[in-house]
Design a protein around this motif. Structure first.
Motif, PDB file in Angstrom:
ATOM      1  N   ASN A  34       5.447  -8.441  12.238  1.00 49.32           N
ATOM      2  CA  ASN A  34       6.304  -8.523  11.070  1.00 49.32           C
ATOM      3  C   ASN A  34       6.507  -9.976  10.655  1.00 49.32           C
ATOM      4  O   ASN A  34       6.340 -10.885  11.451  1.00 49.32           O
ATOM      5  N   CYS A  35       6.900 -10.142   9.427  1.00 46.24           N
ATOM      6  CA  CYS A  35       7.094 -11.486   8.872  1.00 46.24           C
ATOM      7  C   CYS A  35       8.352 -12.142   9.444  1.00 46.24           C
ATOM      8  O   CYS A  35       9.406 -11.506   9.535  1.00 46.24           O
ATOM      9  N   ASN A  36       8.260 -13.419   9.852  1.00 46.89           N
ATOM     10  CA  ASN A  36       9.419 -14.105  10.431  1.00 46.89           C
ATOM     11  C   ASN A  36      10.549 -14.253   9.429  1.00 46.89           C
ATOM     12  O   ASN A  36      11.718 -14.143   9.764  1.00 46.89           O
ATOM     13  N   SER A  37      10.194 -14.500   8.164  1.00 46.48           N
ATOM     14  CA  SER A  37      11.219 -14.727   7.151  1.00 46.48           C
ATOM     15  C   SER A  37      11.912 -13.443   6.731  1.00 46.48           C
ATOM     16  O   SER A  37      13.047 -13.465   6.279  1.00 46.48           O
ATOM     17  N   ASN A  38      11.230 -12.313   6.856  1.00 54.58           N
ATOM     18  CA  ASN A  38      11.812 -11.014   6.527  1.00 54.58           C
ATOM     19  C   ASN A  38      11.169  -9.959   7.425  1.00 54.58           C
ATOM     20  O   ASN A  38      10.037  -9.536   7.175  1.00 54.58           O
ATOM     21  N   PRO A  39      11.874  -9.541   8.476  1.00 52.21           N
ATOM     22  CA  PRO A  39      11.273  -8.645   9.467  1.00 52.21           C
ATOM     23  C   PRO A  39      10.897  -7.260   8.957  1.00 52.21           C
ATOM     24  O   PRO A  39      10.268  -6.486   9.665  1.00 52.21           O
ATOM     25  N   TRP A  40      11.287  -6.937   7.715  1.00 54.73           N
ATOM     26  CA  TRP A  40      10.930  -5.630   7.160  1.00 54.73           C
ATOM     27  C   TRP A  40       9.539  -5.626   6.533  1.00 54.73           C
ATOM     28  O   TRP A  40       8.996  -4.577   6.188  1.00 54.73           O
ATOM     29  N   TYR A  41       8.969  -6.817   6.357  1.00 56.77           N
ATOM     30  CA  TYR A  41       7.685  -6.934   5.675  1.00 56.77           C
ATOM     31  C   TYR A  41       6.614  -7.487   6.620  1.00 56.77           C
ATOM     32  O   TYR A  41       6.933  -8.151   7.612  1.00 56.77           O
ATOM     33  N   VAL A  42       5.356  -7.223   6.281  1.00 58.08           N
ATOM     34  CA  VAL A  42       4.233  -7.818   6.993  1.00 58.08           C
ATOM     35  C   VAL A  42       3.685  -8.949   6.147  1.00 58.08           C
ATOM     36  O   VAL A  42       3.395  -8.767   4.958  1.00 58.08           O
ATOM     37  N   ASP A  43       3.543 -10.109   6.753  1.00 61.91           N
ATOM     38  CA  ASP A  43       3.073 -11.290   6.043  1.00 61.91           C
ATOM     39  C   ASP A  43       1.649 -11.058   5.513  1.00 61.91           C
ATOM     40  O   ASP A  43       0.808 -10.472   6.191  1.00 61.91           O
ATOM     41  N   PRO A  44       1.348 -11.492   4.276  1.00 67.41           N
ATOM     42  CA  PRO A  44       0.003 -11.307   3.710  1.00 67.41           C
ATOM     43  C   PRO A  44      -1.102 -11.872   4.601  1.00 67.41           C
ATOM     44  O   PRO A  44      -2.181 -11.284   4.715  1.00 67.41           O
TER      45      PRO A  44
END
Length: 204
Positions: free
Chosen positions: A1-11
């Motif tokens: 998951n994305c560090n800045s927003n754990p609900w999203y997967v970083d591109p």
């Protein structure tokens, strides 16, 4: 998951994942994926806890490359969904009764998954606390103790993945609905799955 927003997967992570999955798929390598939040809807309001999969990019990266199954744990209950060509096992939390851990056996190109309860000297205390918590869920007040017990046992068996233990009592649904429409809808959803055992799953 994305560090800045754990609900999203970083591109960037998605690009890396596609590259690895395409390589595995081309070379006939079986892949099982693991995400914290669920990709599938496992019922009882779990849609709001899903990964925020923009344009379903992660979902299609998995199914387009024949990922055999995804494992997820965010919901803290034992469940299984086989929908739209993606099989997903929602694993219960070890810190919540019945304190499951997952045992995975790889057998050729298939796997056998079993949820096992840990052994603890405090097991009865953990179970009692768990049922007390469910008894007070939503602060619902059932005048009939049998109806309250039925509702709590349904929830417990759903969360534990043991719908095979469910005894369906349709006559209780109107009594539950008189207290809470949401609770009655939960009961309908759970009883539709009566007979299923999600503590044991074989994925071919």
């Amino acid at each position: 998951n994305c560090n800045s927003n754990p609900w999203y997967v970083d591109p960037g992570t998605l690009d890396w994942l596609r590259e690895k999955l395409e390589y595995a798929n081309y070379n006939g390598i079986s892949v099982f994926s693991f995400t914290h939040q669920n990709l599938q809807n496992h019922g009882l309001n779990t849609t709001g806890y899903k990964i925020r999969d923009v344009d379903d990019e992660l979902f299609y990266a998995l199914i387009d490359n024949n990922v055999k199954a995804n494992f997820t744990g965010h919901n803290h209950f034992q469940h299984y969904v086989d929908l739209d060509n993606l099989k997903e096992i929602s694993t219960a939390a070890m810190g919540v009764y019945p304190c499951y851990y997952g045992l995975i056996e790889i057998k050729g190109n298939s796997i056998e998954y079993n949820a096992k309860a840990i052994k603890s000297d405090h097991y009865s205390e953990i179970k009692s606390l768990y049922y007390d918590t469910l008894m007070n869920k939503y602060g619902l007040k059932f005048e009939d103790g049998n109806v309250r017990e039925y509702y709590v046992n349904l929830l417990a068996n759903f969360y534990n993945g043991t719908m095979s233990n469910i005894s369906v009592k349709e006559e209780y649904i109107p009594l539950i609905e008189a207290v809470s429409v949401n609770a009655a809808n939960e009961v309908r959803y759970i009883t539709e799955q009566a007979g299923n055992d999600y503590t044991h799953v074989v994925i071919e």
